[in-house]
Scaffold this motif. Structure first.
Motif, PDB file in Angstrom:
ATOM      1  N   ARG A  95       0.828  -1.210   0.000  1.00 23.48           N
ATOM      2  CA  ARG A  95       0.000   0.000   0.000  1.00 23.48           C
ATOM      3  C   ARG A  95       0.860   1.258   0.000  1.00 23.48           C
ATOM      4  O   ARG A  95       0.551   2.235  -0.686  1.00 23.48           O
ATOM      5  CB  ARG A  95      -0.928   0.001   1.208  1.00 23.48           C
ATOM      6  N   VAL A  96       1.942   1.241   0.761  1.00 21.93           N
ATOM      7  CA  VAL A  96       2.834   2.404   0.811  1.00 21.93           C
ATOM      8  C   VAL A  96       3.452   2.667  -0.551  1.00 21.93           C
ATOM      9  O   VAL A  96       3.494   3.812  -1.029  1.00 21.93           O
ATOM     10  CB  VAL A  96       3.940   2.186   1.872  1.00 21.93           C
ATOM     11  N   ILE A  97       3.928   1.594  -1.221  1.00 23.29           N
ATOM     12  CA  ILE A  97       4.569   1.762  -2.528  1.00 23.29           C
ATOM     13  C   ILE A  97       3.563   2.231  -3.570  1.00 23.29           C
ATOM     14  O   ILE A  97       3.861   3.100  -4.401  1.00 23.29           O
ATOM     15  CB  ILE A  97       5.229   0.434  -2.965  1.00 23.29           C
ATOM     16  N   ARG A 119       0.875   3.982  -3.090  1.00 25.64           N
ATOM     17  CA  ARG A 119       0.522   5.386  -2.828  1.00 25.64           C
ATOM     18  C   ARG A 119       1.604   6.339  -3.299  1.00 25.64           C
ATOM     19  O   ARG A 119       1.324   7.494  -3.624  1.00 25.64           O
ATOM     20  CB  ARG A 119       0.257   5.592  -1.340  1.00 25.64           C
ATOM     21  N   GLU A 120       2.858   5.872  -3.359  1.00 25.29           N
ATOM     22  CA  GLU A 120       3.947   6.739  -3.831  1.00 25.29           C
ATOM     23  C   GLU A 120       3.850   6.997  -5.333  1.00 25.29           C
ATOM     24  O   GLU A 120       4.369   8.004  -5.823  1.00 25.29           O
ATOM     25  CB  GLU A 120       5.296   6.091  -3.507  1.00 25.29           C
ATOM     26  N   LYS A 121       3.217   6.070  -6.078  1.00 26.28           N
ATOM     27  CA  LYS A 121       2.985   6.217  -7.519  1.00 26.28           C
ATOM     28  C   LYS A 121       4.258   6.509  -8.300  1.00 26.28           C
ATOM     29  O   LYS A 121       4.311   7.370  -9.171  1.00 26.28           O
ATOM     30  CB  LYS A 121       1.957   7.331  -7.777  1.00 26.28           C
ATOM     31  N   ARG A 122       5.317   5.773  -7.946  1.00 22.83           N
ATOM     32  CA  ARG A 122       6.572   5.933  -8.676  1.00 22.83           C
ATOM     33  C   ARG A 122       6.644   4.950  -9.834  1.00 22.83           C
ATOM     34  O   ARG A 122       6.188   3.812  -9.729  1.00 22.83           O
ATOM     35  CB  ARG A 122       7.765   5.727  -7.743  1.00 22.83           C
ATOM     36  N   ALA A 128       8.095   1.083  -9.643  1.00 22.59           N
ATOM     37  CA  ALA A 128       8.272   1.040  -8.192  1.00 22.59           C
ATOM     38  C   ALA A 128       8.577  -0.365  -7.688  1.00 22.59           C
ATOM     39  O   ALA A 128       9.216  -0.527  -6.649  1.00 22.59           O
ATOM     40  CB  ALA A 128       7.011   1.566  -7.504  1.00 22.59           C
ATOM     41  N   SER A 147      15.899   0.224  -3.783  1.00 26.58           N
ATOM     42  CA  SER A 147      15.523   1.154  -2.719  1.00 26.58           C
ATOM     43  C   SER A 147      15.067   0.385  -1.478  1.00 26.58           C
ATOM     44  O   SER A 147      14.708  -0.796  -1.558  1.00 26.58           O
ATOM     45  CB  SER A 147      14.388   2.056  -3.195  1.00 26.58           C
ATOM     46  N   SER A 173      12.266   0.595   0.123  1.00 27.86           N
ATOM     47  CA  SER A 173      10.881   0.135  -0.002  1.00 27.86           C
ATOM     48  C   SER A 173      10.792  -1.124  -0.855  1.00 27.86           C
ATOM     49  O   SER A 173      10.032  -2.048  -0.550  1.00 27.86           O
ATOM     50  CB  SER A 173      10.005   1.244  -0.604  1.00 27.86           C
TER      51      SER A 173
END
Length: 293
Positions: free
Chosen positions: A57-59, A61-64, A67, A180, A182
């Motif tokens: 969920r964290v990754i 939400r970062e929308k990279r 990712a 990274s 994450s």
């Protein structure tokens, strides 16, 4: 950054590391509570499943872009194997070893890192680091006291946990060269959950609503502790923060007394102190991590 600002930054980092020690000790105390009534494999599986869901969920939400891309999937799989070795040996050890003693023995990991670093990175240990290894193993012998009537082979499980965690740390350092934090956290969670999913049907349990709530809290604690670690190093270096990590042993001892009626004997307390000294000697030689300015 001015001297006063740097000092204030260090204080923030130190309080965050105190929080890390407290959360990890709370995590272990909650784990010990759960494995009294639930299978160890099931508790570990639920913990890593929750970890994976939170990290994903964290990754997301970062929308990279890219990712979830990794250049070393097999390295992350190997990390997961050793992280599971760390978790499972620690949890199985907790079924028979008091919380404070288990926690202290796991803190021998820096000594194992010193021993293993030449194999992976070609880094030779100096005299101070070798002294730390010797002090650490003396502390272990004092804690487990193999000549006493109270000695149990279960004491070896936290030592195996320390070894697995040391290897996991070194492999994570290798993975961090290309991925990274994450991404590293995501893949170790995915692989750990997948591996445990192969065997968890044989250890399936039907937790109560309260136990499911405790399992959710357990997974949240694990993620929170790692986030606090990352945040603390933004404000202060490892040389400043390392001593505070050993507060986890103190918190674990308090939890042991309050919830498990486990009082460390004098010899165990002495051994714990030696293990703490061993770790601090290792950190004295570590280069400081840059502080954000």
């Amino acid at each position: 950054m001015s001297v006063s600002s740097r000092s204030h930054s260090h204080v923030i980092g130190m309080w965050l590391m105190v929080g890390v020690a407290f959360v990890f000790a709370s995590h272990d105390a909650l784990s010990k509570t759960l494995i009294l009534t639930l299978p160890v494999i099931f508790v570990a599986w639920a913990r890593y499943l929750i970890h994976t869901v939170i990290v994903t969920r964290v990754i997301v939400r970062e929308k990279r872009e890219n990712a979830f891309r990794t250049q070393r999937p097999w390295l992350h799989l190997l990390r997961a194997v050793f992280l599971l070795g760390d978790s499972l040996t620690f949890l199985f050890g907790l079924t028979h070893v008091p919380l404070a003693e288990s926690t202290a023995l796991v803190f021998l990991a820096p000594a194992f890192v010193t021993l293993l670093s030449p194999l992976l990175f070609g880094i030779r240990a100096d005299r101070l680091q070798w002294l730390s290894v010797i002090v650490g193993f003396i502390g272990v012998l004092v804690v487990i006291n193999p000549t006493s009537d109270g000695f149990s082979l279960w004491m070896l499980f936290p030592l195996a946990s320390a070894f697995c965690f040391a290897v996991y740390q070194l492999l994570t350092q290798l993975a961090g060269e290309s991925d990274s934090p994450s991404v590293c956290s995501f893949y170790v969670g995915v692989f750990s959950t997948a591996l445990l999913s192969l065997v968890v049907p044989f250890y399936w349990a039907s937790p109560t609503l309260l136990q499911w709530g405790m399992l959710l809290v357990l997974g949240g604690m694990g993620m929170s502790a790692h986030l606090l670690i990352s945040k603390s190093y933004v404000y202060a270096s490892s040389s400043v923060l390392a001593p505070l990590g050993y507060l986890q042993i103190l918190f674990a001892a308090v939890y042991g007394v309050l919830f498990f009626d486990s009082y460390p004997v004098l010899s165990s307390a002495l051994g714990m102190a030696l293990i703490c000294l061993s770790g601090l000697l290792v950190y004295l030689k570590r280069p400081p991590i840059a502080v954000a300015e």
